[in-house]
Design a protein around this motif. Structure first.
Motif, PDB file in Angstrom:
ATOM      1  N   GLY A 398      56.897  -8.611  29.074  1.00  0.00           N
ATOM      2  CA  GLY A 398      56.868  -9.736  28.150  1.00  0.00           C
ATOM      3  C   GLY A 398      56.687 -11.064  28.847  1.00  0.00           C
ATOM      4  N   ASN A 399      57.322 -11.224  30.002  1.00  0.00           N
ATOM      5  CA  ASN A 399      57.182 -12.483  30.737  1.00  0.00           C
ATOM      6  C   ASN A 399      55.828 -12.581  31.436  1.00  0.00           C
ATOM      7  N   GLN A 400      55.247 -11.440  31.822  1.00  0.00           N
ATOM      8  CA  GLN A 400      53.874 -11.467  32.320  1.00  0.00           C
ATOM      9  C   GLN A 400      52.930 -11.950  31.223  1.00  0.00           C
ATOM     10  N   GLN A 401      53.151 -11.473  29.996  1.00  0.00           N
ATOM     11  CA  GLN A 401      52.289 -11.897  28.889  1.00  0.00           C
ATOM     12  C   GLN A 401      52.427 -13.391  28.645  1.00  0.00           C
ATOM     13  N   LYS A 402      53.644 -13.901  28.741  1.00  0.00           N
ATOM     14  CA  LYS A 402      53.842 -15.342  28.584  1.00  0.00           C
ATOM     15  C   LYS A 402      53.133 -16.120  29.691  1.00  0.00           C
ATOM     16  N   ALA A 403      53.098 -15.558  30.899  1.00  0.00           N
ATOM     17  CA  ALA A 403      52.399 -16.223  32.009  1.00  0.00           C
ATOM     18  C   ALA A 403      50.899 -16.304  31.736  1.00  0.00           C
ATOM     19  N   VAL A 404      50.328 -15.249  31.150  1.00  0.00           N
ATOM     20  CA  VAL A 404      48.906 -15.284  30.781  1.00  0.00           C
ATOM     21  C   VAL A 404      48.660 -16.364  29.738  1.00  0.00           C
ATOM     22  N   GLY A 424      53.217  -4.180  24.233  1.00  0.00           N
ATOM     23  CA  GLY A 424      54.276  -3.866  25.181  1.00  0.00           C
ATOM     24  C   GLY A 424      55.350  -4.936  25.290  1.00  0.00           C
ATOM     25  N   VAL A 425      55.518  -5.740  24.242  1.00  0.00           N
ATOM     26  CA  VAL A 425      56.465  -6.855  24.268  1.00  0.00           C
ATOM     27  C   VAL A 425      57.586  -6.581  23.270  1.00  0.00           C
ATOM     28  N   ASP A 426      58.829  -6.813  23.681  1.00  0.00           N
ATOM     29  CA  ASP A 426      59.958  -6.534  22.800  1.00  0.00           C
ATOM     30  C   ASP A 426      60.010  -7.522  21.642  1.00  0.00           C
ATOM     31  N   MET A 427      60.795  -7.180  20.617  1.00  0.00           N
ATOM     32  CA  MET A 427      60.779  -7.946  19.378  1.00  0.00           C
ATOM     33  C   MET A 427      61.246  -9.387  19.572  1.00  0.00           C
ATOM     34  N   ALA A 428      62.260  -9.598  20.371  1.00  0.00           N
ATOM     35  CA  ALA A 428      62.736 -10.968  20.582  1.00  0.00           C
ATOM     36  C   ALA A 428      61.650 -11.823  21.240  1.00  0.00           C
ATOM     37  N   THR A 429      60.938 -11.255  22.217  1.00  0.00           N
ATOM     38  CA  THR A 429      59.854 -11.992  22.876  1.00  0.00           C
ATOM     39  C   THR A 429      58.692 -12.182  21.919  1.00  0.00           C
TER      40      THR A 429
END
Length: 495
Positions: A398-404, A424-429
């Motif tokens: 999830g944090n990799q996706q935020k970095a993109v 592949g990202v959890d619900m909170a993210t």
């Protein structure tokens, strides 16, 4: 095969990431493992698959204590893993990927006709018979590559099958085929360990559910005794009262116009318009041409006909560089292959798109770059908070996706194309990402959201474009349609 973990601990450099994890599964069960990004699921999967050794604890299989020293050990004991990140060799055919090391031979040589027939049989058995085994793996969509990964894991007839986000890029009949396969494997006595952020399917498929938070099992339950809201509360440590932001009621001038866009064999005569301040969904089944369309609009693939236009006349981009300069940004569907440089730091990844604008003469203005990246890390709440100097590969999915996302937002685009932004990202993210997208739209950005998650397409958008066999088959208002109606358009039915 029964499998049990007892008191499993794992630490990296003195930092413990698993704290005494227990779980157990029996033949024919679907044991679901859920948790937020960074909860320890990936580490647990790697221990089960032999890719990592535990720091302490025990693994038992059929009443025997075992120690897995490598994935080869796991394979020998009947454990196969399908990871979320694709591992196919792009330059080899589907047949070669499926049968690697097990080719049929004649007179000492590979019998290619027999190999292709065998590969086709394996795909058919898995429910993925539409895939041509002679096709190069790298030419398949991410969804079809995922199907081949699953079929590959079944070649050796596993007794334990670990599936990490197997449905993240599948929809419609492809998703149905996956679920039917899982139920057939259950009937054959295979233990399936199923990791997913799609909680509705977890509740539908699982016989038991293990919830992990901060490296600990905090709940083991059954679908009949829980629901999505309770699982989210356990995973996130809080209740999510509203997953999707409220609808946007106003939109501005046209910001991107696509007219008659065609690329032979992929899509044909596609036309649509995006407006400032709106979020438009793009839905289609595997092979519909949705991702290929996005790459073409962005200049990553040439069109055979048609045009792409932005206000002021810019368009028909020959390269992504031209598109970026005109105000377009594209978050691709596979962050690890085309979104990030895994060996580089978080700071260097986020700064990639703005190297030209942070130069001072021949050098990079390092102070400005650090300031810009820090602001994006704070804005998107990328964790851990002081991650700028970390290798991006060490962040959770999830944090990799935020970095993109941060990398592209730093450019300041006018049009943002998001291809599977919550894969592949959890619900909170996911909630964090939806709120960020909504904020961008309210600031005047145009967003094209491509997703195989129908609930997401309906909940996060204002309009939905539906593709079927390379054409736009329907345009619907999100607040006046249903998942069934969108699916009907996606398979070419009139409603």
């Amino acid at each position: 095969m029964s499998l049990e973990l007892r008191g499993v601990h794992k630490d990296f450099g003195g930092v413990e990431v698993l704290h005494g994890v227990d779980l157990a599964g029996r033949p024919g069960e679907v044991l679901a493992v859920v948790g937020a990004n960074g909860a320890g699921k990936s580490t647990l999967i790697k221990i089960l698959s032999g890719a990592l050794s535990m720091s302490a604890g025990e693994m038992w299989m059929d009443g025997e204590r075992v120690g897995l020293r490598s994935p080869h050990d796991a394979h020998a004991r009947g454990i196969r893993t399908v990871y979320q990140e694709l591992t196919l060799v792009a330059q080899l055919s589907v047949t070669e990927n499926l049968l690697m090391g097990n080719f049929p031979r004649r007179a000492g040589l590979i019998d290619w006709p027999a190999a292709h027939r065998r590969a086709g049989e394996l795909l058919e058995e898995a429910g993925f018979g539409a895939i041509d085994p002679r096709t190069l793996a790298g030419r398949l969509s991410v969804a079809r590559q995922q199907m081949v990964e699953i079929a590959k894991a079944l070649v050796s007839r596993p007794r334990v099958l670990i599936l990490d986000e197997p449905s993240a890029v599948l929809a419609g009949s492809d998703l149905d085929a996956l679920f039917a396969l899982i139920r057939r494997l259950q009937e054959q006595g295979v233990l399936i360990i199923y990791v997913s952020h799609r909680l509705a399917e977890v509740l539908d498929l699982a016989t038991s559910i293990v919830v992990i938070k901060d490296g600990r099992v905090i709940e083991t339950t059954e679908p009949a005794r829980t629901g999505e809201d309770e699982l989210i509360r356990l995973m996130a440590g809080r209740r999510l009262e509203q997953i999707y932001p409220g609808r946007r009621t106003e939109r501005g001038e046209a910001s991107l116009t696509v007219t008659g866009l065609t690329r032979e064999g992929e899509f044909e005569d596609v036309s649509f318009t995006l407006h400032a301040g709106e979020i438009v969904g793009l839905f289609g089944l595997v092979g519909s041409g949705r991702s290929e369309l996005a790459r073409c609009v962005f200049g990553a693939e040439p069109a055979g006909a048609g045009e792409v236009r932005l206000p002021g006349g810019a368009g028909d981009f020959r390269t992504p560089g031209e598109a970026i300069a005109a105000g377009l940004a594209l978050v691709t569907e596979d962050r690890k292959r085309s979104g990030l440089v895994l060996g580089m730091t978080v700071r260097d990844n986020i700064a990639l798109t703005t190297l030209h604008s942070t130069r001072r003469g021949p050098l990079i203005d390092a102070a400005r770059q650090r300031r810009d990246v820090t602001e994006m890390i704070d804005r998107l709440n990328i964790q851990p908070a002081h991650c700028a100097s970390m290798a991006v590969v060490n962040l959770s999915g999830g944090n990799q996706q935020k970095a993109v996302l941060a990398k592209w937002l730093l450019v300041g685009p006018r049009v943002l194309i998001l291809d599977e932004p919550t894969r592949g990202v959890d619900m909170a993210t996911r909630v964090d990402i939806y709120r960020m997208i909504d904020e961008l739209a309210r600031e005047g950005l145009s967003v094209l959201l491509i997703s195989s998650d129908l609930t997401e397409v309906l909940g996060a958008t204002d309009r939905v474009l539906v593709m079927n066999q390379g054409r736009i088959s329907g345009e619907l208002r999100s607040d006046q349609t249903t998942e069934d109606e969108i699916l009907a358009y996606s398979i070419g039915l009139t409603v």
